[in-house]
Design a protein around this motif. Structure first.
Motif, PDB file in Angstrom:
ATOM      1  N   PHE A   1       0.975  -1.140  -0.093  1.00  0.00           N
ATOM      2  CA  PHE A   1      -0.111  -0.037   0.042  1.00  0.00           C
ATOM      3  C   PHE A   1       0.989   1.317   0.052  1.00  0.00           C
ATOM      4  N   ASN A   2       0.143   2.316  -0.423  1.00  0.00           N
ATOM      5  CA  ASN A   2       1.120   3.883  -0.429  1.00  0.00           C
ATOM      6  C   ASN A   2       1.129   4.007   1.110  1.00  0.00           C
ATOM      7  N   TYR A   3       2.320   3.578   1.731  1.00  0.00           N
ATOM      8  CA  TYR A   3       2.828   3.792   3.243  1.00  0.00           C
ATOM      9  C   TYR A   3       3.174   5.199   3.270  1.00  0.00           C
ATOM     10  N   ILE A   4       2.966   5.912   4.338  1.00  0.00           N
ATOM     11  CA  ILE A   4       3.404   7.089   4.539  1.00  0.00           C
ATOM     12  C   ILE A   4       3.572   7.025   6.156  1.00  0.00           C
ATOM     13  N   SER A   5       4.368   8.160   6.770  1.00  0.00           N
ATOM     14  CA  SER A   5       4.547   8.469   7.914  1.00  0.00           C
ATOM     15  C   SER A   5       3.321   8.368   8.763  1.00  0.00           C
ATOM     16  N   GLN A   6       2.951   7.837   9.825  1.00  0.00           N
ATOM     17  CA  GLN A   6       1.669   7.926  10.510  1.00  0.00           C
ATOM     18  C   GLN A   6       1.360   9.229  10.833  1.00  0.00           C
ATOM     19  N   PRO A   7       0.129   9.813  10.367  1.00  0.00           N
ATOM     20  CA  PRO A   7      -0.193  11.404  10.986  1.00  0.00           C
ATOM     21  C   PRO A   7      -0.554  11.101  12.395  1.00  0.00           C
ATOM     22  N   PRO A   8      -0.166  12.467  13.025  1.00  0.00           N
ATOM     23  CA  PRO A   8      -0.593  12.397  14.542  1.00  0.00           C
ATOM     24  C   PRO A   8      -2.088  12.077  14.897  1.00  0.00           C
ATOM     25  N   GLN A  75      -1.610  13.100  -3.506  1.00  0.00           N
ATOM     26  CA  GLN A  75      -2.727  13.719  -2.813  1.00  0.00           C
ATOM     27  C   GLN A  75      -3.824  12.853  -2.139  1.00  0.00           C
ATOM     28  N   LEU A  76      -3.625  11.809  -2.083  1.00  0.00           N
ATOM     29  CA  LEU A  76      -4.469  10.885  -1.430  1.00  0.00           C
ATOM     30  C   LEU A  76      -4.320  10.958   0.212  1.00  0.00           C
ATOM     31  N   PRO A  77      -3.408  10.957   0.665  1.00  0.00           N
ATOM     32  CA  PRO A  77      -3.346  11.383   2.159  1.00  0.00           C
ATOM     33  C   PRO A  77      -4.001  12.483   2.486  1.00  0.00           C
ATOM     34  N   GLN A  78      -3.911  13.557   1.783  1.00  0.00           N
ATOM     35  CA  GLN A  78      -4.928  14.745   2.363  1.00  0.00           C
ATOM     36  C   GLN A  78      -6.333  14.307   2.347  1.00  0.00           C
ATOM     37  N   TYR A  79      -6.705  13.707   1.302  1.00  0.00           N
ATOM     38  CA  TYR A  79      -8.154  13.222   1.367  1.00  0.00           C
ATOM     39  C   TYR A  79      -8.459  12.364   2.429  1.00  0.00           C
ATOM     40  N   GLU A 100      -5.788  -1.011   4.532  1.00  0.00           N
ATOM     41  CA  GLU A 100      -4.368  -0.727   5.234  1.00  0.00           C
ATOM     42  C   GLU A 100      -3.828   0.569   5.063  1.00  0.00           C
ATOM     43  N   GLU A 101      -4.295   1.240   3.536  1.00  0.00           N
ATOM     44  CA  GLU A 101      -3.936   2.745   3.412  1.00  0.00           C
ATOM     45  C   GLU A 101      -4.473   3.518   4.245  1.00  0.00           C
ATOM     46  N   ALA A 102      -5.796   3.411   4.456  1.00  0.00           N
ATOM     47  CA  ALA A 102      -6.836   4.218   5.180  1.00  0.00           C
ATOM     48  C   ALA A 102      -6.467   4.101   6.650  1.00  0.00           C
ATOM     49  N   LEU A 103      -6.017   3.001   7.208  1.00  0.00           N
ATOM     50  CA  LEU A 103      -5.767   2.950   8.559  1.00  0.00           C
ATOM     51  C   LEU A 103      -4.441   3.706   8.742  1.00  0.00           C
TER      52      LEU A 103
END
Length: 176
Positions: A1-8, A75-79, A100-103
């Motif tokens: 999935f498009n893994y990002i650093s976990q937002p706070p 841009q997906l993380p913003q949405y 998993e991406e949403a989580l």
């Protein structure tokens, strides 16, 4: 999935904004999903994606359902992070990386019992699994919208170690 650093962790005051991300095709059961939100005009649903059902879905969506089309992955993380809950009503979904991406973006999830990852990933700490019926959808919608429960889910999701989850997945693929 498009893994990002976990937002706070971000506390929310209400649960009103839902999001779907994926292909606009029959197996995603978006007609069912739109019907549910058409019945709940107090809620908002963003549908992100493209596919053969786009025009058909636009015709049945009411004002609280927005079909946004394809969005650049960057841009997906913003949405995701502007939404309150990710929802996936598929009638057939082998796994569902988008869950998993949403989580990973801090969202509790609502997924149908036909989503392959549901038994492995979705639990009372991060979301709900619903049967594809109006009654069960409403029951689970009410459950996840309880603000105390919802805040607890968001807090627990913010504590998940997605780097570890990603490493475990890669290791599984490499060991086969």
């Amino acid at each position: 999935f498009n893994y990002i650093s976990q937002p706070p962790y971000q506390e929310r005051k209400e649960v009103k904004n839902f999001i779907f991300v994926g292909r606009l095709s029959e197996e995603k059961n978006l007609e069912f999903l739109i019907r549910q939100f058409n019945r709940h005009s107090e809620l908002h649903l963003d549908i992100i994606g493209d596919g053969p059902q786009k025009e058909e879905l636009e015709k049945i969506a009411t004002q609280n359902v927005h079909i946004l089309g394809a969005i650049d992955n960057k841009q997906l993380p913003q949405y995701y992070q502007n939404a309150d809950v990710f929802v996936l009503a598929s009638i057939s979904e082998t796994w569902g990386l988008v869950v998993e991406e949403a989580l990973n973006n801090g969202l509790p999830v609502m997924v149908s019992d036909h989503v392959g990852c549901a038994p492995e990933i979705v639990n009372e700490n991060n979301g709900v699994v619903f049967k594809l019926s109006d009654d069960d959808f409403d029951k689970k919608l009410k459950y996840i919208s309880d603000i105390k429960r919802y805040k607890d889910m968001r807090k627990k999701i913010s504590e998940m170690d997605f780097e570890k989850i990603e490493r475990r997945q890669v290791d599984c693929y490499l060991s086969n």
